[in-house]
Design a protein around this motif. Sequence first.
Motif, PDB file in Angstrom:
ATOM      1  N   ALA A 228       0.829  -1.206   0.000  1.00  0.00           N
ATOM      2  CA  ALA A 228       0.000   0.000   0.000  1.00  0.00           C
ATOM      3  C   ALA A 228       0.860   1.251   0.000  1.00  0.00           C
ATOM      4  CB  ALA A 228      -0.938  -0.007   1.196  1.00  0.00           C
ATOM      5  N   ALA A 229       1.936   1.243   0.788  1.00  0.00           N
ATOM      6  CA  ALA A 229       2.818   2.411   0.844  1.00  0.00           C
ATOM      7  C   ALA A 229       3.526   2.637  -0.482  1.00  0.00           C
ATOM      8  CB  ALA A 229       3.843   2.229   1.964  1.00  0.00           C
ATOM      9  N   HIS A 230       3.972   1.545  -1.106  1.00  0.00           N
ATOM     10  CA  HIS A 230       4.726   1.656  -2.358  1.00  0.00           C
ATOM     11  C   HIS A 230       3.825   1.973  -3.544  1.00  0.00           C
ATOM     12  CE1 HIS A 230       7.696   0.841  -5.462  1.00  0.00           C
ATOM     13  NE2 HIS A 230       6.821   0.021  -6.042  1.00  0.00           N
ATOM     14  N   GLY A 231       2.670   1.302  -3.605  1.00  0.00           N
ATOM     15  CA  GLY A 231       1.828   1.430  -4.788  1.00  0.00           C
ATOM     16  C   GLY A 231       0.849   2.574  -4.751  1.00  0.00           C
ATOM     17  N   VAL A 232       0.550   3.096  -3.548  1.00  0.00           N
ATOM     18  CA  VAL A 232      -0.449   4.160  -3.432  1.00  0.00           C
ATOM     19  C   VAL A 232       0.210   5.421  -2.862  1.00  0.00           C
ATOM     20  CG1 VAL A 232      -2.707   4.797  -2.493  1.00  0.00           C
ATOM     21  CG2 VAL A 232      -2.222   2.400  -3.055  1.00  0.00           C
ATOM     22  N   ALA A 233       0.434   5.416  -1.556  1.00  0.00           N
ATOM     23  CA  ALA A 233       1.096   6.521  -0.871  1.00  0.00           C
ATOM     24  C   ALA A 233       1.439   6.038   0.526  1.00  0.00           C
ATOM     25  CB  ALA A 233       0.184   7.758  -0.801  1.00  0.00           C
ATOM     26  N   ARG A 234       2.465   6.625   1.133  1.00  0.00           N
ATOM     27  CA  ARG A 234       2.907   6.145   2.445  1.00  0.00           C
ATOM     28  C   ARG A 234       1.785   6.150   3.489  1.00  0.00           C
ATOM     29  NH1 ARG A 234       7.846   5.058   4.251  1.00  0.00           N
ATOM     30  NH2 ARG A 234       8.741   5.963   2.369  1.00  0.00           N
ATOM     31  N   PRO A 235       0.962   7.207   3.582  1.00  0.00           N
ATOM     32  CA  PRO A 235      -0.113   7.163   4.591  1.00  0.00           C
ATOM     33  C   PRO A 235      -1.139   6.068   4.335  1.00  0.00           C
ATOM     34  CG  PRO A 235       0.287   9.421   3.853  1.00  0.00           C
ATOM     35  CD  PRO A 235       1.019   8.530   2.913  1.00  0.00           C
ATOM     36  N   ALA A 236      -1.145   5.486   3.131  1.00  0.00           N
ATOM     37  CA  ALA A 236      -2.107   4.417   2.846  1.00  0.00           C
ATOM     38  C   ALA A 236      -1.817   3.169   3.662  1.00  0.00           C
ATOM     39  CB  ALA A 236      -2.090   4.068   1.353  1.00  0.00           C
ATOM     40  N   ALA A 237      -0.571   2.992   4.112  1.00  0.00           N
ATOM     41  CA  ALA A 237      -0.207   1.763   4.827  1.00  0.00           C
ATOM     42  C   ALA A 237      -0.975   1.604   6.142  1.00  0.00           C
ATOM     43  CB  ALA A 237       1.297   1.713   5.061  1.00  0.00           C
ATOM     44  N   ALA A 266      -7.138  -6.678  -0.094  1.00  0.00           N
ATOM     45  CA  ALA A 266      -6.530  -5.351  -0.072  1.00  0.00           C
ATOM     46  C   ALA A 266      -5.180  -5.355  -0.780  1.00  0.00           C
ATOM     47  CB  ALA A 266      -6.384  -4.862   1.363  1.00  0.00           C
ATOM     48  N   THR A 267      -4.415  -6.433  -0.616  1.00  0.00           N
ATOM     49  CA  THR A 267      -3.129  -6.530  -1.298  1.00  0.00           C
ATOM     50  C   THR A 267      -3.321  -6.561  -2.810  1.00  0.00           C
ATOM     51  OG1 THR A 267      -2.111  -7.688   0.568  1.00  0.00           O
ATOM     52  CG2 THR A 267      -1.056  -7.933  -1.571  1.00  0.00           C
ATOM     53  N   ALA A 268      -4.277  -7.358  -3.267  1.00  0.00           N
ATOM     54  CA  ALA A 268      -4.559  -7.421  -4.704  1.00  0.00           C
ATOM     55  C   ALA A 268      -4.950  -6.055  -5.251  1.00  0.00           C
ATOM     56  CB  ALA A 268      -5.658  -8.445  -4.979  1.00  0.00           C
ATOM     57  N   LEU A 269      -5.761  -5.319  -4.494  1.00  0.00           N
ATOM     58  CA  LEU A 269      -6.161  -3.978  -4.905  1.00  0.00           C
ATOM     59  C   LEU A 269      -4.960  -3.051  -4.987  1.00  0.00           C
ATOM     60  CD1 LEU A 269      -8.285  -1.820  -5.537  1.00  0.00           C
ATOM     61  CD2 LEU A 269      -8.563  -1.499  -3.059  1.00  0.00           C
TER      62      LEU A 269
END
Length: 289
Positions: A228-237, A266-269
């Motif tokens: 989530a942090a890598h693919g979206v944004a750090r606060p997403a984690a 969630a990981t797949a998303l």
Amino acid sequence: MTAYDAIVLAGGAAKRLGGADKPGVRVGGRALLDRVLGACAGAGRTVVVGGRRPTVRPVSWAREEPPGGGPLAALEAGVRHVEAPAVLVLSADLPFLRTATVDRLIGALAAGDAEAALLTDAEGRDQPLVAAYRTEPLRREIALLHTEYGSLAGLPLRLLPPELDLVRVEAGPLASFDCDTWEDISAARARIREHGTVLDEWITAVKDELGIELDVDTGVLLDLARDAAHGVARPAAPLTTFLVGYAAGQASGDGPQAVAEAARKATALALRWAQEGEGADGAKGDESG
């Protein structure tokens, strides 16, 4: 596994701690007594011998006569409340005691005809306050010592094991580590913050604080947070892992499976989200039209 009760000895003057309330001293944000209670959560009944205090789970309370009469007097007070055929006996200052060690002691007692299973430390010394006993032989020997000496007050605990048929259980060097001094407390506090242990200690502390007994695969959640942090944004984690926990709590069925399933989705998303941003699906941003 053999049904068992537990006795936790939480009295004593703690002279080497300057009279501090040792069972209430915190290591890793949790009172020493609560850490021990967590390790013996499988007991049918847990009797704490000592002054009453808030605890992480319900217990029965007992007090030795006279107060401060020592471990044998405390053990006598505790065993009066025991109903199971086996009893786990622990001191309240064992910061690194784990359920696995408790299971080994109870299993060793159940595996043969021995009357007690004692943990031995790295130097081969018996630890009668990290041990499992058959209840009736324990009562018998306490009564005999009481008759022989007239009182149990002030008697050393080492008088008890030689009178019982023993089996010894070896464990790691930390299983019987106890906190008698402030130096011991400092060493324990430093130990749980080491890289290899800090995460498990923190997760256990959070579960105790929140009253959660769920066993969670932390690797799955850490992988999810990374994606989530890598693919979206750090606060997403942190936000994503919170939502996974909430979704698992709302789901019916087995808790660990619910967490795993929510984390998988969630990981797949997160991976799909990252692929879109990288153009891995054949388009990038608004360049598709």
